[in-house]
Design an enzyme around this catalytic site. Structure first.
Site, short mmCIF file in Angstrom:
data_model
loop_
_atom_site.label_atom_id
_atom_site.label_comp_id
_atom_site.label_asym_id
_atom_site.label_seq_id
_atom_site.Cartn_x
_atom_site.Cartn_y
_atom_site.Cartn_z
N GLY C 10 0.82 -1.21 0.00
CA GLY C 10 0.00 0.00 0.00
C GLY C 10 0.85 1.26 0.00
N SER C 11 0.21 2.37 -0.23
CA SER C 11 0.85 3.67 -0.16
C SER C 11 1.51 3.87 1.20
CB SER C 11 -0.21 4.74 -0.39
OG SER C 11 0.33 6.02 -0.29
N GLY C 14 6.59 2.00 2.43
CA GLY C 14 8.06 2.03 2.37
C GLY C 14 8.66 1.33 1.17
N SER C 16 9.36 2.41 -1.98
CA SER C 16 10.38 3.07 -2.79
C SER C 16 11.72 3.14 -2.06
CB SER C 16 9.92 4.45 -3.27
OG SER C 16 9.73 5.28 -2.18
N ASP C 36 4.60 5.41 -9.67
CA ASP C 36 4.81 6.87 -9.69
C ASP C 36 5.52 7.32 -10.96
OD1 ASP C 36 3.59 7.09 -7.27
OD2 ASP C 36 5.43 7.38 -6.11
#
Lengths: 176, 176, 176, 176
Positions: C10-11, C14, C16, C36
């Site tokens: 999920g957004s 962590g 990235s 993104d």
């Protein structure tokens, strides 16, 4: 000795690039701050609220009471930096025209200030908005004339057909 | 039907702003990728190593073997997106001139491509570099002529005196 | 030989940071792309439209037909990079759970893929959202469970109490 | 009434995330500024020069005389904002330990200040550096102990095992 340079112009008129160019062409180190620095420093919740700052879909910007209070303190702070010996370029958007200038004038009283109007044809500024890929468009057009109403300048530059670096050289020639 | 638009020009010639404007004026949705997208996708260690990419203080850019290998795969990937039906604007810096173009031509074979040269007078591009506040300067000047050597175009635009949005309209008129 | 690592979570879970750590600990150079990257490549107008992608105030994300079409091409492109020899970390948010995974599985067929679930307790992920100063909050909570529904993994990590670098080492040990 | 919160900690100890969380949990609007705001405001040429600030490959940071002079003015400016009624969170790296704190103490004299030490185990901070994909690494480790030498605090938090939002709540409980 010029202590503060205030650049006033609408959104996407090229002020922040101009400020960077001024820092590059002026022989002494200058600090550069803009209204964006202030907005970044505010709580995220202020960036989309009635008390803070709202960006309407048509490009209008509405500023609330809590924003105004922090902005007053911000102006005092920038002024104190100049009084403490720093040279400062301020990149501003006078949404209130003459009234916005008076707020700065009152704080800066006694300091040597160079007031610079940054013009950019509204169609060209709108194009820059598109080129930056901003999601919100319309600010450039809404502000192009508005921010200059009743404001008095020592000097005006027009970024429509003149590069930022050249405009910076014109301004730098007026800095003592 | 034009499937790919390749914009080639030196650093600070205004390609990425031009790509954003193209996305805004073209009626269909286009994806925009640039060599910066690729560099961002690489490990941080590649951004300052002999095998990867090095930015010399004088503005020269040196690209190593590991970078080249990933770039080949990147070109295949962008091509596959176009073959799968996406319209793609590619924003490139042909450091190798004609040889760089051939790498793309080989991969894109069979697709309808519009090759666009993006010119900007070296002094003006260097000014844009200053206006962005880049720490490394010199790339704009070093690349202004270099990247166009031996490259053939369907169309050339010059951002020195023409706004990005207007250049985008000129290019869009050639898109089928 | 593992060619692709897919991180799904999920957004604000962590992913990235985890991808950057993987690039640092893996001995070979890996490219890292995320959803993104795709959103950035789209026209600005797609980032707030029914055909594109909409971020509702409550954290819900709605994806339209035009977005889906470009995403299909994007998946083909990433796959082609891997087939051309690049190693690729993909940082994804499977809003459609199992259906999202199937889209990638279909494209990646034949390649060696390591499927990694990235968990983060919803309260901690929501805290990260606040710490980043995002204006839109709620995505972390809305997505924490949703994105894992029906998805099968080779490996799961939990960033709630384990640092990104340590999670990266656990994943790297499964890369052949 | 607490007017200023000074967060001091090494690079990558999580101070800026903590500042954002403080802005979110405190009931009144607080401005947040950091040493990064100051560095951004300086001319690009100062960011890589002996008179300005230099980042050595081993993570050491060397600050020159011109930087110090602008920093003095910056401290006066932040103080003036607080005296004008703004609440301010300052996110700092006391490279000079106790001497750095004294510079702030001298300026802030008379204002209610909450001094907060932000600790993070050096290995974990170094991991965060990797996760952000910074090109320069080593600062986290070099600064982890250094910045706390001789500094006195009202309160210390440790981000090694405690989330930013939770640390923010602990700090907020000490704000009057």
């Amino acid at each position: 000795m010029t202590q503060v340079i205030v650049l006033n112009g609408g959104s996407s008129s090229g002020k922040s690039g101009l400020a960077r160019c001024l820092q590059a062409v002026l022989p002494e180190p200058w600090l550069a701050f803009g209204v964006d620095t202030l907005i970044q420093a505010m709580p995220a919740s202020m960036r989309a609220s009635e008390a803070g700052i709202e960006f309407a879909p048509d490009g209008e910007v509405v500023v609330g009471a809590a924003f105004r209070a922090l902005e007053e303190a911000w102006i005092e702070g920038i002024t104190a930096m100049a009084r403490a010996g720093a040279r400062v370029v301020v990149d501003e958007v006078f949404l209130g025209g003459a009234a916005s200038q008076q707020r700065w004038q009152k704080a800066l009283g006694g300091l040597q200030v160079l007031w610079v109007g940054v013009r950019c044809e509204s169609a060209v500024a709108a194009g820059c908005e598109v080129a930056r890929g901003d999601r919100l468009t319309g600010m450039a057009e809404a502000q192009a004339e508005l921010v200059h109403q009743g404001v008095s300048y020592d000097l005006e530059v027009d970024t429509t057909h003149t590069e930022a670096l050249e405009c910076a050289r014109i301004i730098a020639a007026q800095v003592h």
